[in-house]
Enzyme design. Structure first.
Site, short mmCIF file in Angstrom:
data_model
loop_
_atom_site.label_atom_id
_atom_site.label_comp_id
_atom_site.label_asym_id
_atom_site.label_seq_id
_atom_site.Cartn_x
_atom_site.Cartn_y
_atom_site.Cartn_z
N CYS A 167 0.65 -1.35 0.06
CA CYS A 167 -0.14 -0.15 -0.03
C CYS A 167 0.76 1.27 -0.14
CB CYS A 167 -1.03 0.18 1.12
SG CYS A 167 -0.28 0.09 2.92
N HIS A 173 -2.59 1.42 6.80
CA HIS A 173 -3.01 1.28 5.61
C HIS A 173 -3.04 2.65 4.93
CE1 HIS A 173 -4.43 -0.83 1.75
NE2 HIS A 173 -5.30 0.01 1.86
N HIS A 205 -5.67 2.01 -4.44
CA HIS A 205 -4.77 1.45 -3.49
C HIS A 205 -4.36 0.06 -3.62
CE1 HIS A 205 -7.80 -0.99 -0.74
NE2 HIS A 205 -8.34 -0.81 -1.91
#
Length: 349
Positions: A264, A311, A323
């Site tokens: 990520c 994240h 993402h």
């Protein structure tokens, strides 16, 4: 404002269409996949797999941070090594100069100034020589002081190098521990998923999408984007978004920073690097970037998720992000509110 709302509605419709066209769903029919063994519902399995991947994501961030710090410490050790070499060269030069001064004094007989004055037939010539002698003595004193300073610097370099080596080793231990945890969590999640039949795997994907859709719908219904300003994107932000869009479909791989795969924060850091702006490697470090309110966010901004900031996704406008979700999934677009938002940051603030 209207454009923002239309985009949000469009994204919601897109999510809904994805759900309706998910594998195993025939038009007008319900998905009748068998439940997993051991008395667990497929939803329980989904949550268990999600928790395992979340734990792997936390460990991945720790691994990436340790790796980044290791590179920093390695660079500092190399820098110190160069300073040590330069310091040793300087000491050799100073010793050579000190030796030359000592030899010159020996050749002059080493007589004290008062004796030289008594033996001299030319006081004027002696006084001129005495002045030069004082200058020479000062130069020698300065030389010895510089020699002492250089030796002191070398001792400090040795201490610094030792400290950096200790940090380097500590980071290596952290990396190994994080790597082991990542591999264990991913393996456990993959084993859970491998026990599912094809229909169950398709249903699992549908459940993931449903959970994201519900979270996004609730987020939009809360009025999160009601007062969105629709701030203009910077040129760098446009480049970062273009890079992220071009990576869609590439697989998530922990620790990866492209060009074939990403995790990520690997995706977001490389997107901004492509835009000419270097930002921290991990999502937890990216959280330290200048923050902006949700209503003021613009394409290119980064949204940090979960309380532990493990994240991150890139906002691309209209209530959506791009993402790298988790192992087994590809870089994709989803709703910005599909996960709990911790903060929005702007790399080029």
């Amino acid at each position: 404002m209207r454009k923002q709302r239309r985009g949000s509605i469009a994204l919601t419709l897109l999510c809904a269409m994805a759900l309706l066209t998910a594998p195993g769903l025939a038009a007008g029919t319900a998905f009748a996949a068998p439940e997993p063994q051991a008395g667990k519902s497929l939803e329980q399995v989904r949550k268990e797999i999600e928790d395992l991947y979340r734990a792997a994501g936390t460990a991945t961030d720790a691994y990436n941070l340790a790796e980044s710090e290791t590179k920093t410490q390695s660079a500092k050790i190399v820098e110190i090594a160069k300073l040590v070499v330069a310091g040793n060269d300087r000491i050799e030069t100073l010793k050579s100069r000190a030796g030359a001064a000592a030899r010159a004094q020996y050749r002059s007989g080493g007589l004290p100034p008062s004796a030289q004055l008594a033996l001299s037939n030319n006081p004027v010539q002696f006084l001129d020589g005495a002045d030069r002698l004082r200058q020479g003595e000062k130069a020698t004193s300065d030389l010895l002081s510089e020699l002492n300073r250089t030796q002191s610097d070398l001792r400090q370099y040795a201490k610094d190098a030792s400290a950096h080596w200790e940090t380097l080793e500590a980071n290596r231990v952290k990396q190994e521990a994080s790597k082991k945890e990542i591999e264990q969590k991913i393996k456990a999640a993959e084993e859970l998923e491998s026990k599912l039949e094809a229909e169950q795997k398709a249903k699992l994907l549908q459940l993931e999408m449903e959970a994201q859709y519900k979270a996004q719908t609730a987020w939009l219904s809360s009025g999160a984007l009601k007062d969105a300003t629709g701030a203009a994107t910077s040129e760098a932000g446009k480049k970062a978004v273009a890079f992220a869009v071009a990576q869609m479909g590439k697989p998530y791989v922990w620790g990866a920073v492209g060009p074939e795969s990403y995790d990520c924060s690997g995706l977001t850091s490389q997107a901004w690097l492509a835009a000419g702006k270097a930002i921290p490697r991990t999502s937890q470090e990216q959280l330290r970037l200048p923050k902006v309110a949700i209503k003021d966010m613009r394409p290119g901004d980064l949204i940090i998720y979960f309380d532990d900031a493990t994240h991150v996704g890139m906002y691309v406008g209209d209530g959506a992000i791009i993402h790298a979700p988790r192992p087994g999934r590809n870089v994709t677009m989803t709703g910005a509110g599909s996960m709990p938002i911790k903060a929005v940051v702007r790399p080029d603030a």
